[in-house]
Every structure is written in C-alpha cells, then in structure tokens.
Design a protein around this motif. Structure first.
Motif, PDB file in Angstrom:
ATOM      1  N   ALA A   1       1.181  -1.199   0.344  1.00  0.00           N
ATOM      2  CA  ALA A   1      -0.188   0.288   0.150  1.00  0.00           C
ATOM      3  C   ALA A   1       0.389   1.192   0.381  1.00  0.00           C
ATOM      4  O   ALA A   1       2.375   1.195   0.505  1.00  0.00           O
ATOM      5  N   LEU A   2       0.566   2.297   0.135  1.00  0.00           N
ATOM      6  CA  LEU A   2       1.046   3.172  -0.617  1.00  0.00           C
ATOM      7  C   LEU A   2      -0.147   4.531   0.659  1.00  0.00           C
ATOM      8  O   LEU A   2      -0.844   4.311   0.003  1.00  0.00           O
ATOM      9  N   TYR A   3       0.396   5.362   1.493  1.00  0.00           N
ATOM     10  CA  TYR A   3       0.337   6.483   1.930  1.00  0.00           C
ATOM     11  C   TYR A   3       1.067   7.785   1.782  1.00  0.00           C
ATOM     12  O   TYR A   3       1.848   7.717   2.275  1.00  0.00           O
ATOM     13  N   ILE A   4      -0.047   8.533   1.358  1.00  0.00           N
ATOM     14  CA  ILE A   4       0.458  10.274   0.873  1.00  0.00           C
ATOM     15  C   ILE A   4      -0.369  11.213   1.703  1.00  0.00           C
ATOM     16  O   ILE A   4      -1.402  11.125   2.378  1.00  0.00           O
ATOM     17  N   MET A   5       1.132  12.198   2.044  1.00  0.00           N
ATOM     18  CA  MET A   5       0.220  12.939   3.181  1.00  0.00           C
ATOM     19  C   MET A   5       0.180  13.961   2.043  1.00  0.00           C
ATOM     20  O   MET A   5       1.639  14.447   1.364  1.00  0.00           O
ATOM     21  N   GLY A   6      -0.260  15.328   1.577  1.00  0.00           N
ATOM     22  CA  GLY A   6      -0.117  15.896   0.715  1.00  0.00           C
ATOM     23  C   GLY A   6      -1.201  16.133  -0.215  1.00  0.00           C
ATOM     24  O   GLY A   6      -2.071  15.265  -0.261  1.00  0.00           O
ATOM     25  N   GLY A   7      -1.369  17.146  -1.285  1.00  0.00           N
ATOM     26  CA  GLY A   7      -2.444  17.216  -2.612  1.00  0.00           C
ATOM     27  C   GLY A   7      -3.859  18.047  -2.159  1.00  0.00           C
ATOM     28  O   GLY A   7      -3.093  18.450  -0.042  1.00  0.00           O
ATOM     29  N   ASN A   8      -4.424  18.002  -2.695  1.00  0.00           N
ATOM     30  CA  ASN A   8      -5.442  18.646  -1.985  1.00  0.00           C
ATOM     31  C   ASN A   8      -6.989  18.615  -2.613  1.00  0.00           C
ATOM     32  O   ASN A   8      -6.783  17.675  -3.796  1.00  0.00           O
ATOM     33  N   SER A   9      -8.345  18.325  -1.707  1.00  0.00           N
ATOM     34  CA  SER A   9      -9.086  18.066  -2.668  1.00  0.00           C
ATOM     35  C   SER A   9     -10.034  18.702  -3.129  1.00  0.00           C
ATOM     36  O   SER A   9     -11.054  18.677  -3.495  1.00  0.00           O
ATOM     37  N   GLU A  10      -9.849  20.473  -2.438  1.00  0.00           N
ATOM     38  CA  GLU A  10     -11.943  21.068  -2.783  1.00  0.00           C
ATOM     39  C   GLU A  10     -10.435  22.429  -3.092  1.00  0.00           C
ATOM     40  O   GLU A  10     -10.892  23.958  -3.445  1.00  0.00           O
ATOM     41  N   SER A  11      -9.165  22.350  -3.565  1.00  0.00           N
ATOM     42  CA  SER A  11      -8.407  23.253  -4.287  1.00  0.00           C
ATOM     43  C   SER A  11      -7.701  24.248  -3.044  1.00  0.00           C
ATOM     44  O   SER A  11      -7.809  25.633  -3.795  1.00  0.00           O
ATOM     45  N   ARG A  12      -8.037  24.398  -2.153  1.00  0.00           N
ATOM     46  CA  ARG A  12      -7.659  25.193  -1.152  1.00  0.00           C
ATOM     47  C   ARG A  12      -6.242  24.741  -1.049  1.00  0.00           C
ATOM     48  O   ARG A  12      -5.118  23.837  -0.589  1.00  0.00           O
ATOM     49  N   GLY A  13      -5.475  25.539  -0.792  1.00  0.00           N
ATOM     50  CA  GLY A  13      -4.168  25.893  -0.829  1.00  0.00           C
ATOM     51  C   GLY A  13      -3.703  26.345   0.490  1.00  0.00           C
ATOM     52  O   GLY A  13      -3.715  26.804   1.329  1.00  0.00           O
ATOM     53  N   ASN A  14      -2.216  25.869   0.868  1.00  0.00           N
ATOM     54  CA  ASN A  14      -1.221  26.363   1.749  1.00  0.00           C
ATOM     55  C   ASN A  14      -0.241  27.060   0.958  1.00  0.00           C
ATOM     56  O   ASN A  14       0.667  27.367   1.815  1.00  0.00           O
ATOM     57  N   ILE A  15       0.604  26.672   0.232  1.00  0.00           N
ATOM     58  CA  ILE A  15       1.846  26.815  -0.340  1.00  0.00           C
ATOM     59  C   ILE A  15       1.287  28.196  -1.821  1.00  0.00           C
ATOM     60  O   ILE A  15       2.187  29.460  -1.564  1.00  0.00           O
ATOM     61  N   THR A  16       0.420  27.836  -2.495  1.00  0.00           N
ATOM     62  CA  THR A  16       0.279  28.906  -3.491  1.00  0.00           C
ATOM     63  C   THR A  16      -1.496  28.855  -3.194  1.00  0.00           C
ATOM     64  O   THR A  16      -1.941  28.340  -2.215  1.00  0.00           O
ATOM     65  N   VAL A  17      -2.126  29.636  -4.119  1.00  0.00           N
ATOM     66  CA  VAL A  17      -3.607  30.139  -3.886  1.00  0.00           C
ATOM     67  C   VAL A  17      -4.072  28.512  -3.852  1.00  0.00           C
ATOM     68  O   VAL A  17      -5.343  28.496  -3.454  1.00  0.00           O
ATOM     69  N   CYS A  18      -4.204  27.529  -4.610  1.00  0.00           N
ATOM     70  CA  CYS A  18      -5.334  26.657  -4.429  1.00  0.00           C
ATOM     71  C   CYS A  18      -3.788  24.830  -4.865  1.00  0.00           C
ATOM     72  O   CYS A  18      -4.071  24.159  -5.557  1.00  0.00           O
ATOM     73  N   GLY A  19      -2.520  25.392  -4.095  1.00  0.00           N
ATOM     74  CA  GLY A  19      -1.449  23.931  -4.086  1.00  0.00           C
ATOM     75  C   GLY A  19      -0.862  23.729  -3.043  1.00  0.00           C
ATOM     76  O   GLY A  19      -0.543  24.687  -2.092  1.00  0.00           O
ATOM     77  N   GLU A  20      -0.696  22.532  -2.465  1.00  0.00           N
ATOM     78  CA  GLU A  20      -0.647  22.493  -1.243  1.00  0.00           C
ATOM     79  C   GLU A  20       1.278  21.974  -1.197  1.00  0.00           C
ATOM     80  O   GLU A  20       1.430  21.686  -2.530  1.00  0.00           O
ATOM     81  N   PHE A  21       1.705  22.262  -0.651  1.00  0.00           N
ATOM     82  CA  PHE A  21       3.015  22.059  -0.361  1.00  0.00           C
ATOM     83  C   PHE A  21       3.838  21.028  -1.244  1.00  0.00           C
ATOM     84  O   PHE A  21       4.606  21.206  -2.101  1.00  0.00           O
ATOM     85  N   ASN A  22       3.423  19.517  -0.485  1.00  0.00           N
ATOM     86  CA  ASN A  22       4.134  18.560  -1.024  1.00  0.00           C
ATOM     87  C   ASN A  22       4.468  18.419  -2.271  1.00  0.00           C
ATOM     88  O   ASN A  22       4.596  17.622  -2.990  1.00  0.00           O
ATOM     89  N   PHE A  23       3.226  18.442  -3.709  1.00  0.00           N
ATOM     90  CA  PHE A  23       2.740  18.681  -4.595  1.00  0.00           C
ATOM     91  C   PHE A  23       3.472  19.680  -5.114  1.00  0.00           C
ATOM     92  O   PHE A  23       3.623  19.355  -6.166  1.00  0.00           O
ATOM     93  N   VAL A  24       2.791  20.900  -4.932  1.00  0.00           N
ATOM     94  CA  VAL A  24       3.681  22.223  -5.284  1.00  0.00           C
ATOM     95  C   VAL A  24       4.983  22.126  -5.788  1.00  0.00           C
ATOM     96  O   VAL A  24       5.815  22.183  -6.354  1.00  0.00           O
ATOM     97  N   ALA A  25       5.714  21.504  -4.600  1.00  0.00           N
ATOM     98  CA  ALA A  25       7.439  21.370  -4.629  1.00  0.00           C
ATOM     99  C   ALA A  25       7.597  20.549  -5.308  1.00  0.00           C
ATOM    100  O   ALA A  25       9.018  20.324  -6.063  1.00  0.00           O
ATOM    101  N   ASP A  26       7.523  19.029  -5.575  1.00  0.00           N
ATOM    102  CA  ASP A  26       7.118  18.739  -7.317  1.00  0.00           C
ATOM    103  C   ASP A  26       5.669  18.220  -8.165  1.00  0.00           C
ATOM    104  O   ASP A  26       6.044  17.301  -7.765  1.00  0.00           O
ATOM    105  N   PRO A  27       5.203  19.063  -8.343  1.00  0.00           N
ATOM    106  CA  PRO A  27       4.011  18.880  -9.366  1.00  0.00           C
ATOM    107  C   PRO A  27       4.002  17.521 -10.710  1.00  0.00           C
ATOM    108  O   PRO A  27       3.411  16.308 -10.214  1.00  0.00           O
ATOM    109  N   GLU A  28       5.545  17.630 -10.954  1.00  0.00           N
ATOM    110  CA  GLU A  28       5.632  16.293 -12.072  1.00  0.00           C
ATOM    111  C   GLU A  28       5.731  14.988 -11.305  1.00  0.00           C
ATOM    112  O   GLU A  28       5.178  14.083 -11.175  1.00  0.00           O
ATOM    113  N   ALA A  29       6.457  15.019  -9.982  1.00  0.00           N
ATOM    114  CA  ALA A  29       6.911  13.779  -9.387  1.00  0.00           C
ATOM    115  C   ALA A  29       5.676  13.460  -9.016  1.00  0.00           C
ATOM    116  O   ALA A  29       4.934  11.747  -8.507  1.00  0.00           O
TER     117      ALA A  29
END
Length: 319
Positions: A149-177
């Motif tokens: 299994a894989l467990y992830i802390m990251g991303g967002n489900s309601e387009s609320r951001g914490n580093i950009t307008v609608c991006g969560e830090f872990n995903f925005v730090a490497d969107p391609e990954a």
C-alpha cells in the motif's frame, strides 16, 4: 502479531519528526528504512534532522538514505522557514549525529530493493514531495506492483492551497513527481490531503497535555516545535485551517492511518491526477468524480478519523 513493514519517505521538519516518532512508538510496526527528500529544508538538513529524531528515540539502528535534493524538473520551491531555517525549529543539538551514519545506497534504489525483497508486504508512507517515489518508478516501473500500500500526505481535495492559491506544499514542490506517482503506483493508495488534516485538527489544549508528558521525547518535541507553534497560532494562519483554529500535525495523519487500519472512519474512492500547468493551479490535485479520465486505478481520499485513536497514537509517540 505480525508487524506491519513500513518505509517512511520524509522531508523532516517538525511534523515529519512527529510522524516518525509516532511510527517508532507503534508496537505493530517495523520501520525498514527512512528515505529523505528535499522539502521542508535542504536535503542535508533533512538527513541530519532524521538522524536526530532517531537518536532521541534510541533507534539509530534504522537505516536512513539520502534521496533527491531537487524536483524532477529542477524548478526548486523555496519552503521558507516555516519550521525554522534548519527544519527543526532552529533549536540545534551540538551532539546530534552526523551524516556519516547515512547509508551509501541512494533512496530510490533502496526503496526498490526493499520492496522487491518483501513483495506484497511493504507499505510506503510519503510525507514529503514525491520525488524519490517518482525516480524509483522511473528506474524500475515493475516494483510498484510489489507494494502492499501507499499512504501520502499531500495534495488537496477542494482546491485550497497552503503554499499557492490552490496548491498544497508537497505537491507544488514537485508537481511532475506527484503526477508520476499517482499515475504509476497502482497499489491501494490512501491520501491525507491538506483540507482533510485541517478538518480533523485537535484543540490546543490537547497539544499542551501532549507536550507536558514528563519524558525526554516530550521535552525534545516542545523544544523543536516552539518556533512553528508561535507562527501557526497567529490569527492569520489559524484562519487558513478551513474549520477554525487548532493543532494540525499534518504528516502524522498519513502515518496514523498506515499504523491503524481502523483509524479512518470515512473516505471516498476516486481517480485523481495532478495539474501541471496554469498560473494558479500548477500542483493542484484533480479529483475525477465524473470519470472523464477513464483511469482504472482509484485512490482513497481520507475524510474523517477516530480522533480518540489518533490522540492515543500521538500520546504514545512521546512516552
């Protein structure tokens, strides 16, 4: 009781430290490795911080691996000093272990080797930008099938951001990954999004009780958390927490869910991807409720938890 085999992929800031300590305290868990990524601090600081947490818990026997120091495309995001410049609240320890304790093998190769040696038995918990996981998938695409299994802390489900307008830090730090991981990892996948952690926050009174335990671990946590706590208790930050003020230990939610299968009381299963373009939406997780993407693999987006079980896991982490 057969123990759950975990690999933790971290960018050790204070909440990663909390998550690591939670996993270390769980009697039903065996941590096979901890892999380090860029994110909350420079890679060297992340590695040092991870070793420092393990020393505090008398668990330097757990192998720690150096991972990627920058995103897949190299567009590095400055995380600022949310957890202090060093990632652990700028509360240095002159006796902290050195980088010579790191394993020689790099993180992505270590993940592949450990998972392939334990097919169907290893759960990977990622609380950092997903660069190490993406590189592993590129190096050995078939290894993903061997994950339990894989467990992830990251991303967002309601387009609320914490580093950009609608991006969560872990995903925005490497969107391609993040895109690669959500596309190629087809094992059961569970995601603790930013909004989920906000909606399941604990009262500050619990945090006081948690840190008041008369142990070295609690004193260590109080020391490294002091800087971040002052910041997050400001009125501006508390307004960002979706459901009102409180104590949000983001990364511990993913680890807690991996430790206890009964912790999550509500989730939704849906196909997801990551937006790679756009002035405001780059790095935002996209939930395909209309099934327009035609993806066979769906993930479980966590919605709510048993807070009493979560509190107990946190308390146990500092005993």
């Amino acid at each position: 009781m057969k123990k759950k085999k975990l690999i933790l992929d971290v960018d050790t800031g204070v909440d990663d430290a909390q998550a690591i300590m939670m996993a270390l305290a769980a009697p039903n868990v065996e941590i096979l490795a901890i892999t380090c990524s860029h994110g909350n601090a420079t890679l060297d600081n992340v590695c040092k911080n991870t070793l420092r947490v393990l020393k505090t818990c008398n668990r330097l026997d757990i192998p720690v691996y150096r991972g990627c120091s920058e995103p897949v495309l190299g567009r590095k995001l400055n995380s600022g000093d949310f957890h202090g410049k060093d990632g652990l609240g700028d509360a240095p320890d002159p006796d902290a272990p050195g980088l010579e304790l790191l394993q020689k093998r790099r993180a992505a190769k270590a993940i592949i080797k450990i998972v392939n040696q334990n097919p169907g038995e290893v759960t990977l918990v990622a609380t950092a930008p997903l660069t190490n996981l993406a590189v592993a998938a590129q190096l050995n695409p078939s290894f993903c099938k061997n994950l339990k299994a894989l467990y992830i802390m990251g991303g967002n489900s309601e387009s609320r951001g914490n580093i950009t307008v609608c991006g969560e830090f872990n995903f925005v730090a490497d969107p391609e990954a993040a895109f690669i991981v959500l596309d190629r990892y087809t094992c059961p996948t569970y995601i603790a999004t930013w909004e989920f952690t906000c909606k399941n926050i604990l009262p500050w009174s619990f945090c006081d009780t948690w840190l008041a335990q008369d142990t070295e671990k609690a004193r260590f946590m109080e020391k490294i958390y002091s800087y971040t706590r002052k910041m997050v208790q400001t009125e501006r930050f508390q307004k960002e927490l979706v459901s009102g003020p409180g104590f949000n230990s983001c990364d511990t939610y993913a680890v807690a869910a991996a430790i206890d299968d009964t912790l999550v009381t509500e989730s939704v299963e849906v196909a997801v991807t990551v937006e790679l373009e756009g002035a405001h939406a780059r790095g935002m997780m996209v939930l395909d409720y209309m099934d327009l993407l035609k993806k066979k693999h769906k993930v479980f987006i966590m919605k709510s938890i048993d807070q009493e079980k979560f509190k107990q896991l946190l308390m146990n982490a500092l005993k």
